[in-house]
Design a protein around this motif. Structure first.
Motif, PDB file in Angstrom:
ATOM      1  N   LEU A 213       0.823  -1.211   0.000  1.00 49.58           N
ATOM      2  CA  LEU A 213       0.000   0.000   0.000  1.00 49.58           C
ATOM      3  C   LEU A 213       0.860   1.265   0.000  1.00 49.58           C
ATOM      4  N   ILE A 214       1.969   1.227   0.718  1.00 52.90           N
ATOM      5  CA  ILE A 214       2.884   2.377   0.711  1.00 52.90           C
ATOM      6  C   ILE A 214       3.442   2.595  -0.690  1.00 52.90           C
ATOM      7  N   TRP A 215       3.750   1.500  -1.375  1.00 51.92           N
ATOM      8  CA  TRP A 215       4.276   1.608  -2.736  1.00 51.92           C
ATOM      9  C   TRP A 215       3.269   2.270  -3.676  1.00 51.92           C
ATOM     10  N   VAL A 216       2.020   1.768  -3.692  1.00 50.47           N
ATOM     11  CA  VAL A 216       1.053   2.311  -4.645  1.00 50.47           C
ATOM     12  C   VAL A 216       0.688   3.750  -4.298  1.00 50.47           C
ATOM     13  N   THR A 217       0.858   4.143  -3.042  1.00 51.06           N
ATOM     14  CA  THR A 217       0.558   5.522  -2.653  1.00 51.06           C
ATOM     15  C   THR A 217       1.646   6.493  -3.120  1.00 51.06           C
ATOM     16  N   LEU A 218       2.899   6.073  -3.016  1.00 46.93           N
ATOM     17  CA  LEU A 218       4.017   6.961  -3.333  1.00 46.93           C
ATOM     18  C   LEU A 218       4.467   6.888  -4.787  1.00 46.93           C
ATOM     19  N   ALA A 219       4.201   5.744  -5.457  1.00 49.98           N
ATOM     20  CA  ALA A 219       4.649   5.576  -6.838  1.00 49.98           C
ATOM     21  C   ALA A 219       3.981   6.610  -7.743  1.00 49.98           C
ATOM     22  N   LEU A 275     -12.421  -6.814  -5.368  1.00 45.99           N
ATOM     23  CA  LEU A 275     -12.767  -5.963  -6.509  1.00 45.99           C
ATOM     24  C   LEU A 275     -13.891  -4.991  -6.166  1.00 45.99           C
ATOM     25  N   VAL A 276     -14.877  -5.439  -5.380  1.00 47.81           N
ATOM     26  CA  VAL A 276     -15.967  -4.549  -4.974  1.00 47.81           C
ATOM     27  C   VAL A 276     -15.446  -3.396  -4.121  1.00 47.81           C
ATOM     28  N   GLY A 277     -14.421  -3.676  -3.298  1.00 48.91           N
ATOM     29  CA  GLY A 277     -13.852  -2.638  -2.441  1.00 48.91           C
ATOM     30  C   GLY A 277     -13.321  -1.452  -3.224  1.00 48.91           C
ATOM     31  N   VAL A 278     -12.755  -1.714  -4.410  1.00 48.12           N
ATOM     32  CA  VAL A 278     -12.229  -0.625  -5.234  1.00 48.12           C
ATOM     33  C   VAL A 278     -13.356   0.320  -5.646  1.00 48.12           C
ATOM     34  N   ALA A 279     -14.445  -0.251  -6.166  1.00 46.59           N
ATOM     35  CA  ALA A 279     -15.563   0.576  -6.627  1.00 46.59           C
ATOM     36  C   ALA A 279     -16.252   1.277  -5.463  1.00 46.59           C
ATOM     37  N   MET A 280     -16.418   0.580  -4.339  1.00 42.53           N
ATOM     38  CA  MET A 280     -17.117   1.144  -3.189  1.00 42.53           C
ATOM     39  C   MET A 280     -16.379   2.364  -2.642  1.00 42.53           C
ATOM     40  N   LEU A 281     -15.071   2.237  -2.453  1.00 52.16           N
ATOM     41  CA  LEU A 281     -14.313   3.343  -1.859  1.00 52.16           C
ATOM     42  C   LEU A 281     -14.136   4.501  -2.829  1.00 52.16           C
ATOM     43  N   SER A 282     -14.089   4.217  -4.146  1.00 53.84           N
ATOM     44  CA  SER A 282     -13.933   5.321  -5.100  1.00 53.84           C
ATOM     45  C   SER A 282     -15.121   6.272  -5.021  1.00 53.84           C
ATOM     46  N   GLY A 283     -16.319   5.707  -4.734  1.00 53.85           N
ATOM     47  CA  GLY A 283     -17.491   6.561  -4.612  1.00 53.85           C
ATOM     48  C   GLY A 283     -17.486   7.367  -3.333  1.00 53.85           C
ATOM     49  N   THR A 284     -17.223   6.718  -2.206  1.00 49.17           N
ATOM     50  CA  THR A 284     -17.342   7.405  -0.927  1.00 49.17           C
ATOM     51  C   THR A 284     -16.209   8.393  -0.672  1.00 49.17           C
ATOM     52  N   PHE A 404      -8.843  -4.237   1.800  1.00 49.08           N
ATOM     53  CA  PHE A 404      -7.575  -4.231   1.072  1.00 49.08           C
ATOM     54  C   PHE A 404      -7.783  -3.693  -0.342  1.00 49.08           C
ATOM     55  N   GLY A 405      -8.839  -4.167  -1.008  1.00 48.71           N
ATOM     56  CA  GLY A 405      -9.155  -3.642  -2.332  1.00 48.71           C
ATOM     57  C   GLY A 405      -9.461  -2.159  -2.293  1.00 48.71           C
ATOM     58  N   GLY A 406     -10.208  -1.735  -1.243  1.00 47.52           N
ATOM     59  CA  GLY A 406     -10.507  -0.322  -1.108  1.00 47.52           C
ATOM     60  C   GLY A 406      -9.266   0.514  -0.887  1.00 47.52           C
ATOM     61  N   ALA A 407      -8.350   0.007  -0.049  1.00 44.65           N
ATOM     62  CA  ALA A 407      -7.116   0.751   0.217  1.00 44.65           C
ATOM     63  C   ALA A 407      -6.248   0.860  -1.030  1.00 44.65           C
ATOM     64  N   ILE A 408      -6.113  -0.242  -1.759  1.00 43.07           N
ATOM     65  CA  ILE A 408      -5.358  -0.213  -3.008  1.00 43.07           C
ATOM     66  C   ILE A 408      -6.020   0.758  -3.992  1.00 43.07           C
ATOM     67  N   GLY A 409      -7.353   0.676  -4.073  1.00 42.80           N
ATOM     68  CA  GLY A 409      -8.080   1.544  -4.988  1.00 42.80           C
ATOM     69  C   GLY A 409      -7.913   3.012  -4.665  1.00 42.80           C
ATOM     70  N   VAL A 410      -8.045   3.359  -3.382  1.00 43.77           N
ATOM     71  CA  VAL A 410      -7.914   4.765  -2.984  1.00 43.77           C
ATOM     72  C   VAL A 410      -6.502   5.276  -3.277  1.00 43.77           C
ATOM     73  N   ALA A 411      -5.492   4.452  -2.980  1.00 39.46           N
ATOM     74  CA  ALA A 411      -4.112   4.878  -3.205  1.00 39.46           C
ATOM     75  C   ALA A 411      -3.818   5.065  -4.691  1.00 39.46           C
ATOM     76  N   VAL A 412      -4.187   4.061  -5.498  1.00 33.52           N
ATOM     77  CA  VAL A 412      -3.906   4.135  -6.931  1.00 33.52           C
ATOM     78  C   VAL A 412      -4.751   5.227  -7.594  1.00 33.52           C
ATOM     79  N   LEU A 413      -6.050   5.244  -7.270  1.00 27.72           N
ATOM     80  CA  LEU A 413      -6.927   6.224  -7.901  1.00 27.72           C
ATOM     81  C   LEU A 413      -6.618   7.643  -7.440  1.00 27.72           C
TER      82      LEU A 413
END
Length: 498
Positions: A213-219, A275-284, A404-413
């Protein structure tokens, strides 16, 4: 337990869940103001959200395993206490770094509250009846999600309160939950003497997830995606993950029993939750930036405008839970939810800063319906196929992959949003003689000249839409995986028998 006894105990769980979700959503509309006061940028915006998700994700397997070994009532009281301490100190933050650190403490408590609420509910109620009560959890999730941005916006816009009260306001709910649970929650103790916690496994899975998660946030910000830092961090995360698998295969009481993944339902439910976590967190998370920075709305109105999504979540989780209890069938809800989730993300990928609000509201409602039909029912599907001794591990596993999906999604997005805003704004700003692209720091729109503000509003509107376009394929992938989940009749007992 009778229905009345269940409802009394459930009231404490719902208060705890409300406090946990409130702490996650109440800051979304306040973050532009918070980071403006604390002098933070887009990376800090992402990290304030990611820090909580990181702590939630890393701690959920441990909370789940502890629930299989020790007193669940004591554990949820500990989680509530951690949340209260983190929230009280977070309100005193003087810098982005201090706030992010305290959000980690909050996340540890929130991870326990969310995971243990599902586990305790499953310990009280058989799967066939659980859909009805899971609907209450889903409705509470939705209520906290909608009231969080609204309350956060009102607090932020009220001069005599200020944004620090965004962290204090959840404390009374958590303290009330402590009192109610102490008086009403009565579960048999499952303490098993002589059992040792798999601390090595907990440390390795936390380190592996955190490093990734640190990687995808800083990359893309602190260093390039293709750089030695990226290779080192990804390689380190993979190595820690491999070591974790090795340790778990030899642990007497593994933190994540790998044998559970032999069951197709659990393996697929975990993948779909990711995968659902990515979409859910991108909205909120990113709607606050869309409404405040792209449409010029206040923090309060930003919360009001997300109500269609929350109504969809509330209606879908409540109605689907009630009908699942009546019919015993749950898979078709996952399929329909996946279709709506994919449609909502795809349509939101077409919005711009001047898109009529009516269209945006319909698209948000579709997203909310999709999340409401999938989130709780994936946990139910996993709980239905495990024995009582693995209930905590299975429940926390599905929640782990969702966060985990939400955290990855928020960091990458979040990194993608900063990049897109810079790209879309650089040309128009250069024509106006303004240096920079606008994606690094959170701008104070009210203080900008009209032409500059217009260029940034257009950039943020287009950038947020791109986020949903990138989230849409993950929603589609979750739908495709859902077709392979085998529907198994819900059990009518809590002891593992049918």
């Amino acid at each position: 337990m009778t229905h009345a006894e269940i409802m009394r105990a459930l009231s404490g769980l719902l208060l705890g869940m409300f406090a946990a979700i409130l702490s996650s959503t109440i800051v979304t509309n306040a973050l532009p103001r918070i980071l403006s006061d604390l002098r933070g940028g887009q990376s800090a915006f992402t990290w304030v959200v990611t820090a909580t998700l990181l702590a939630m994700t890393a701690s959920m397997p441990l909370w789940g395993k502890l629930a299989d070994l020790f007193d669940k009532k004591l554990l949820i009281q500990i989680a509530l206490s951690i949340y209260v301490i983190g929230s009280m100190i977070a309100g005193l933050s003087q810098s982005p770094a201090m706030l992010i650190t305290l959000r980690v403490v909050q996340g540890l408590g929130v991870g326990g509250l969310i995971g243990l609420s599902q586990i305790i509910l499953a310990a009280m109620i058989p799967p066939r009846e659980r859909g009805r009560y899971s609907g209450y959890l889903g409705a509470t999730f939705a209520a906290a999600t909608v009231s969080g941005p609204l309350v956060g916006g009102v607090i932020t816009d009220t001069s005599w309160l200020g944004w620090r009260w965004c962290f204090y306001i959840g404390v009374p709910f958590a303290l009330a939950a402590l009192v109610v649970l102490h008086r009403t929650l009565k579960l048999p103790s499952v303490r098993r003497p002589g059992v040792r916690i798999d601390w090595a496994g907990a440390l390795l899975v936390s380190a592996s997830v955190s490093l990734l998660l640190i990687w995808v946030t800083l990359a893309g910000d602190s260093y390039d995606w293709a750089s030695w830092q990226s290779f080192a961090m990804v390689g380190g995360s993979v190595a820690l993950g491999a070591l974790f698998v090795f340790v778990e295969t030899r642990a007497a009481e593994p933190i994540i029993p790998l044998r559970l993944f032999r069951d197709r339902t659990i393996a697929l439910a975990s993948a779909v939750s990711l995968l659902v976590g990515v979409a859910m967190l991108s909205g909120t998370v990113f709607f606050s930036q869309y409404f405040q920075l792209a449409r010029g709305e206040s923090a309060t109105m930003s919360g009001v405008m997300t109500i269609p999504m929350i109504i969809g979540m509330t209606a879908a989780s409540t109605v689907s839970g009630w009908l699942i209890t009546r019919t015993g069938r749950w898979k078709h809800w996952l399929v329909v939810g996946g279709v709506l989730l994919t449609a909502g993300c795809g349509l939101l990928g077409t919005i711009r800063h001047d898109t009529p609000y009516g269209q945006v509201a319909v698209f948000m409602a579709l997203l909310g319906l999709g999340v409401g039909m999938t989130m709780q029912n994936l946990v139910l599907a996993a709980q239905n196929v495990v024995s009582p001794r693995d209930l905590g591990a299975a429940s926390s596993m599905v929640a782990f992959f969702r966060t985990f999906g939400g955290a990855i999604g928020v960091a990458v997005l979040g990194a993608l949003l900063a990049n897109r805003v810079t790209g879309y704004a650089s040309g128009p700003l250069a024509e106006l003689g303004v240096a920079g692209g606008g994606g690094g720091a959170i701008p104070d729109m009210a203080s900008l000249p009209g032409p500059v503000r217009g260029a940034l509003e257009n950039a943020y509107g287009h950038g947020v839409a791109d986020i949903f376009l990138f989230a849409a394929p993950t929603a589609l992938a979750s739908l495709l995986l859902t077709f392979f989940i085998r529907e198994i009749a819900l059990r009518t007992r809590t002891d593992g028998a049918r």
